[in-house]
Write an enzyme that holds these catalytic residues in place. Structure first.
Site: not given
Length: 565
Positions: A255, A370
């Site tokens: 990211v 998750d």
């Protein structure tokens, strides 16, 4: 399917439109209810969620499909609708494909279907095929920008065209789905075969607004549709993906912080090349397909755009200036922020609201799989936003049975029954949420460096009547005792070893807000027996929770069938 094998000679090539009600990741399916265009392969090069076009292929209703090809602009378009006479104003799927060298005087048009391991009825009620001579283009449809990857839809919708300047195939399809196979199940499709091969695009999924008390906020965001960005725009925004712009890194993506020409800060998620990703699951396709269709909630990270050019797969999200909850809570990186009690309570309530939306308020149930502090981002006011849907699973609310998956996630957040069964449910998300709640209250990691498991540690304190010893010392006593007790007890109820005793997310959130009494907890951590997936010659029942005998270790966590972080 009765189709030619790929790689054959030109005269054996084919193009097919598929109506697929089985989800098979190995074939590149986006979900179990989609329409696709295939070229010399059962793997679609262009596909779209049928539900986003207002059609559910599994209802058993008669469906009419219009498939048109215009040679002048080398464009194939697909419409679907429940009305046999009225064609919808906009196509559900558009793809650019050049058939000029394959169109011959004599060609075959036909249908093919397969049940895979399921059971289904396929009916072609009626069909019509028409061809017209080559005519000059009379429509602005000629000005169509070409896409450059399998995930990129056209920039604009298209107007209807006169039947005098295109090829039209009209089919009524009666589709009654009676059962589905598992991951090994083959496609159920009805193919309309024309001739050859080439290019692709998918249509934007329409957003589905939440009917919760956050419904108005959801409707306000519906007009902000994620847009396609060019690779050059994203390279410029991230300074050529400079390493100094990296703000996060995971197993399948990196990211970067970026800045668009408009001045807006964004987070660019750059996925690893396809050959580096487990071929059984495409995190980009999973996350894109989940996010673009229906996820509009104030406590979910919002997708603003995407790009896929060449080998680059990128998703562009809103930028959250305070980063992940994990970095602030555990002081990783350069963070010097210490969360106040009010901020912590607001964070767990926000995450709970997001999960309640995913489980109960979306058109189809979404299991995140998750949930952890690394995937919870904080905006400028420390409001929580849940992100990273690369492992998400989507199910119909009416689904009674679910196929097992390869367990995936992060140790310390995984429900015991999920590790062994591989079946994700809303209660496995509840367990992960409970770990997050305890983590926020205590300031401790799910598994400490010395191997101490947070859940077990808090259960021991509860058994000793010393629950408040779990409170994060950095709060220095500045918290509401009643709210703290409520948070710790709700956290323990969510990580109950028996999934049937866990609350739903909505019930947990109500308890956190004080709208319901405190949950009733057993005096000691219960022992739950779970059937193992270990080989048949090993012990087939395992104990979770409670006291273990001196000779019993923690090997139940070490399942050989898992993909853990």
């Amino acid at each position: 399917m009765g189709l030619p094998q790929p790689g054959l000679k030109t005269h054996d090539s084919f193009v097919a439109v598929e109506f697929d009600t089985t989800f098979d990741p190995s074939l590149g399916d986006i979900n179990g209810n989609h329409i696709g265009i295939d070229a010399n392969s059962v793997i679609s090069f262009a596909s779209v969620d049928a539900v986003s076009g207002g059609i559910d292929l599994k209802t058993g209703k008669k469906i009419t499909a219009w498939i048109e090809y215009r040679d002048s602009v080398q464009l194939m378009r697909v419409w679907v609708g429940y009305s046999p006479k009225i064609k919808p104003p906009s196509p559900v799927l558009v793809a650019q494909i050049d058939l000029s060298k394959q169109l011959r005087e004599y060609m075959h048009v036909g249908f093919s279907a397969s049940n895979g391991q399921g059971s289904a009825i396929h009916l072609v009620d009626s069909w019509r095929f028409r061809t017209y001579g080559s005519l000059p283009s009379l429509s602005p449809i000629d000005a169509v920008e070409e896409g450059d990857c399998f995930m990129c839809p056209p920039e604009d919708s298209y107007n209807n065209v006169s039947p005098n300047d295109h090829h039209e195939i009209r089919i009524k399809i009666g589709d009654k789905e009676l059962g589905l196979g598992g991951l090994a199940a083959f496609l159920f499709s009805i193919f309309v075969i024309l001739v050859v091969f080439c290019f692709f695009m998918i249509r934007r999924k329409r957003c589905i607004c939440s009917r919760s008390n956050e419904g108005q906020a959801c409707r306000d965001q519906m007009n902000r549709v994620p847009s396609r960005l060019s690779l050059s725009e994203i390279r410029s925004a991230t300074m050529g993906f400079h390493r100094n712009r990296i703000v996060g890194q995971g197993a399948s993506a990196t990211v970067y912080k970026g800045s668009l020409p408009s001045g807006d800060a964004v987070a660019v998620k750059r996925f690893e090349k396809a050959n580096k990703i487990n071929c059984t699951r495409n995190p980009f396709a999973t996350e894109f397909g989940t996010m673009v269709g229906c996820l509009r909630h104030k406590n979910l990270v919002q997708l603003q755009g995407w790009c896929c050019e060449g080998t680059e797969l990128l998703l562009v999200y809103e930028y959250l200036p305070n980063g992940s909850l994990d970095k602030i809570l555990h002081k990783t990186g350069n963070s010097s922020i210490s969360l106040l009690w009010e901020q912590r309570l607001n964070i767990v309530l926000g995450v709970g609201s997001a999960l309640s939306y995913l489980h109960e308020e979306c058109e189809r149930q979404i299991i995140h799989r998750d949930v952890k502090t690394c995937n919870i981002m904080l905006d400028a006011e420390f409001n929580a936003k849940l992100g990273d849907f690369g492992l998400a699973e989507v199910y119909e609310h009416s689904s009674d049975t679910r196929e097992a998956t390869i367990p995936a996630g992060t140790m310390g957040y995984l429900a015991p029954e999920y590790v062994y069964s591989g079946v994700p449910t809303e209660k496995t998300d509840v367990y992960s949420y409970g770990v997050v709640v305890l983590e926020v209250a205590s300031g401790r990691r799910p598994v400490d460096d010395d191997g101490t498991v947070l859940v077990d540690w808090v259960w021991v304190l509860w058994e000793k009547g010393k629950l408040f010893e779990a409170v994060d010392s950095r709060l220095k006593g500045k918290f509401n005792d009643v709210e703290m007790e409520r948070m710790l007890m709700v956290g323990l109820s969510c990580v109950h070893p028996d999934y049937e005793k866990r609350p739903t997310i909505k019930e947990a959130v109500r308890s956190l807000r004080g709208e319901t009494p405190l949950p009733l907890l057993p005096v000691r951590k219960p022992t739950v027996r779970i059937r193992s997936v270990l080989p048949a010659d090993s012990e087939d029942v395992l104990n979770f929770g409670g006291d273990h005998s001196p000779g019993c270790d923690d090997t139940p966590w070490l399942t050989p069938r898992s993909n853990f972080n």
